[in-house]
Design an enzyme around this catalytic site. Structure first.
Site, PDB file in Angstrom:
ATOM      1  CE  LYS A 118      -6.391   8.698  -2.589  1.00  0.00           C
ATOM      2  NZ  LYS A 118      -7.351   7.782  -1.930  1.00  0.00           N
ATOM      3  CG  HIS A 139      -3.374   9.277   0.448  1.00  0.00           C
ATOM      4  ND1 HIS A 139      -4.015   9.997   1.436  1.00  0.00           N
ATOM      5  CD2 HIS A 139      -4.165   8.205   0.199  1.00  0.00           C
ATOM      6  CE1 HIS A 139      -5.132   9.383   1.763  1.00  0.00           C
ATOM      7  NE2 HIS A 139      -5.247   8.287   1.039  1.00  0.00           N
ATOM      8  CG  ASP A 172      -0.056   0.680   5.479  1.00  0.00           C
ATOM      9  OD1 ASP A 172      -0.255   1.135   4.340  1.00  0.00           O
ATOM     10  OD2 ASP A 172      -0.742   1.007   6.480  1.00  0.00           O
ATOM     11  CD  GLU A 230      -3.107   2.168  -3.332  1.00  0.00           C
ATOM     12  OE1 GLU A 230      -4.139   2.833  -3.389  1.00  0.00           O
ATOM     13  OE2 GLU A 230      -2.138   2.493  -2.584  1.00  0.00           O
ATOM     14  CD  GLU A 259      -7.056   5.340  -4.336  1.00  0.00           C
ATOM     15  OE1 GLU A 259      -6.347   4.727  -3.527  1.00  0.00           O
ATOM     16  OE2 GLU A 259      -7.922   6.178  -4.012  1.00  0.00           O
ATOM     17  CG  ASP A 266      -2.965   6.902  -3.345  1.00  0.00           C
ATOM     18  OD1 ASP A 266      -3.972   6.198  -3.519  1.00  0.00           O
ATOM     19  OD2 ASP A 266      -2.259   6.846  -2.311  1.00  0.00           O
ATOM     20  CG  HIS A 309      -1.887   1.075   1.336  1.00  0.00           C
ATOM     21  ND1 HIS A 309      -2.075   1.807   2.483  1.00  0.00           N
ATOM     22  CD2 HIS A 309      -2.766   1.565   0.428  1.00  0.00           C
ATOM     23  CE1 HIS A 309      -3.040   2.693   2.284  1.00  0.00           C
ATOM     24  NE2 HIS A 309      -3.470   2.582   1.043  1.00  0.00           N
ATOM     25  NE  ARG A 310      -2.045   5.607   1.558  1.00  0.00           N
ATOM     26  CZ  ARG A 310      -2.587   6.255   2.565  1.00  0.00           C
ATOM     27  NH1 ARG A 310      -1.845   7.063   3.300  1.00  0.00           N
ATOM     28  NH2 ARG A 310      -3.885   6.142   2.846  1.00  0.00           N
TER      29      ARG A 310
HETATM   30  O1  G3P Z   1      -6.490   1.445  -3.011  1.00  0.00           O
HETATM   31  C1  G3P Z   1      -6.727   1.107  -1.685  1.00  0.00           C
HETATM   32  C2  G3P Z   1      -6.547   2.262  -0.754  1.00  0.00           C
HETATM   33  O2  G3P Z   1      -5.347   2.923  -1.068  1.00  0.00           O
HETATM   34  C3  G3P Z   1      -7.676   3.219  -0.803  1.00  0.00           C
HETATM   35  O3  G3P Z   1      -7.636   4.201   0.166  1.00  0.00           O
HETATM   36  O4  G3P Z   1      -7.119   6.387   1.118  1.00  0.00           O
HETATM   37  O5  G3P Z   1      -5.421   4.588   1.221  1.00  0.00           O
HETATM   38  O6  G3P Z   1      -5.926   5.685  -0.953  1.00  0.00           O
HETATM   39  P1  G3P Z   1      -6.464   5.251   0.390  1.00  0.00           P
HETATM   40 MG    MG Z   2      -4.764   4.523  -2.378  1.00  0.00          MG
END
Ligand code: G3P
Ligand code: MG
Length: 239
Positions: free
Chosen positions: A113, A51, A232, A36, A111, A38, A9-10
């Site tokens: 955003k 993000h 994460d 993943e 993603e 953003d 994540h990120r």
């Molecule tokens: O893509 C999953 C997750 O990243 C979505 O929420 O706020 O962490 O971008 P957020």
């Molecule tokens: Mg995200």
């Protein structure tokens, strides 16, 4: 943990400053094969990996990202807030991130955003960049909370799988997924019920869950047919 895609994540947000190149490299070093990140758009139309709406939490900048220029953003320190050893990290452009991820042979969940309704503003240049620089369509999933942005992807004959993001899953999820010819539904694992998981899987969609950092938290979701976990902390899911 077999047969479930582990997506950092990120990048690997618990191990390096989120959405930086260092975070992507860290995810790779832990053995994750997907990340993943953003993508957002600046005031002057540049695509950047970030993000938040505002710059303060994850950089030494100030103000709104949508009011910032790329010249300003690229001068910022995007790592010291996490740890001074990352003081050289900058906010990456989408192109920098795409090139790094491909050079590592990783898959990408990108993603989009974007909270506005001028969908071409972010979707059109994002798809143009991906069409030019991303080689493997099967190694990329585009997701967004913004259904209009995903409709815009579909209208542009996007060749990448599309995932609709939700926190809690709304009653009209199936019609939204059908409208974008979705590949996947991405949701907050803590708001997902067994019944919803079965309905999503029975309808033929991939089920992606975010953001869990300990395997115990999603043990039951595994049994429900979850296809990917966005975390994460990839090592916790890869051992
Ligand atoms: O893509 C999953 C997750 O990243 C979505 O929420 O706020 O962490 O971008 P957020
Ligand atoms: Mg995200």
């Amino acid at each position: 943990m077999q047969d479930v895609r582990v997506i950092g994540h990120r990048g690997a947000a618990s191990l390096a400053p989120e959405n930086t190149l260092a975070s992507i490299r860290k995810a790779f070093e832990t053995g994750a094969t997907w990340v993943e990140i953003d993508v957002s758009v600046t005031h002057d139309g540049s695509l950047v990996i970030f993000h938040d709406d505002t710059l303060e939490r994850c950089s030494n900048g100030k103000g709104l990202l949508e009011e910032a220029s790329w010249d300003y953003l690229k001068s910022l320190d995007a790592g010291s807030w996490f740890d001074p050893i990352f003081s050289q990290e900058r906010i990456p452009s989408l192109l920098d991130a795409v090139q790094l991820i491909q050079s590592l042979g990783m898959g990408l969940n990108l993603e989009i955003k974007y909270e506005g309704s001028d969908y071409p503003r972010i979707v059109d240049p994002t798809l143009a960049l991906l069409n030019k620089y991303w080689q493997e369509p099967d190694m990329l999933v585009i997701s967004s909370f913004n259904h209009g942005a995903l409709l815009r992807c579909r209208a542009l004959q996007c060749r990448y799988p599309l995932g609709q993001l939700y926190e809690g899953i709304p009653a009209n999820w199936e019609s939204e997924l059908r409208a974008i010819n979705a590949y996947s539904l991405h949701c907050d694992y803590s708001q997902l019920s067994y019944k919803q998981a079965r309905a999503i899987k029975s309808a033929g969609y991939q089920l992606y869950c975010y953001t869990a950092n300990e395997p115990e938290l999603v043990a039951k979701h595994w049994a429900w047919g979850m296809d990917a976990i966005i975390t994460d902390n990839p090592p916790a899911f890869l051992s």
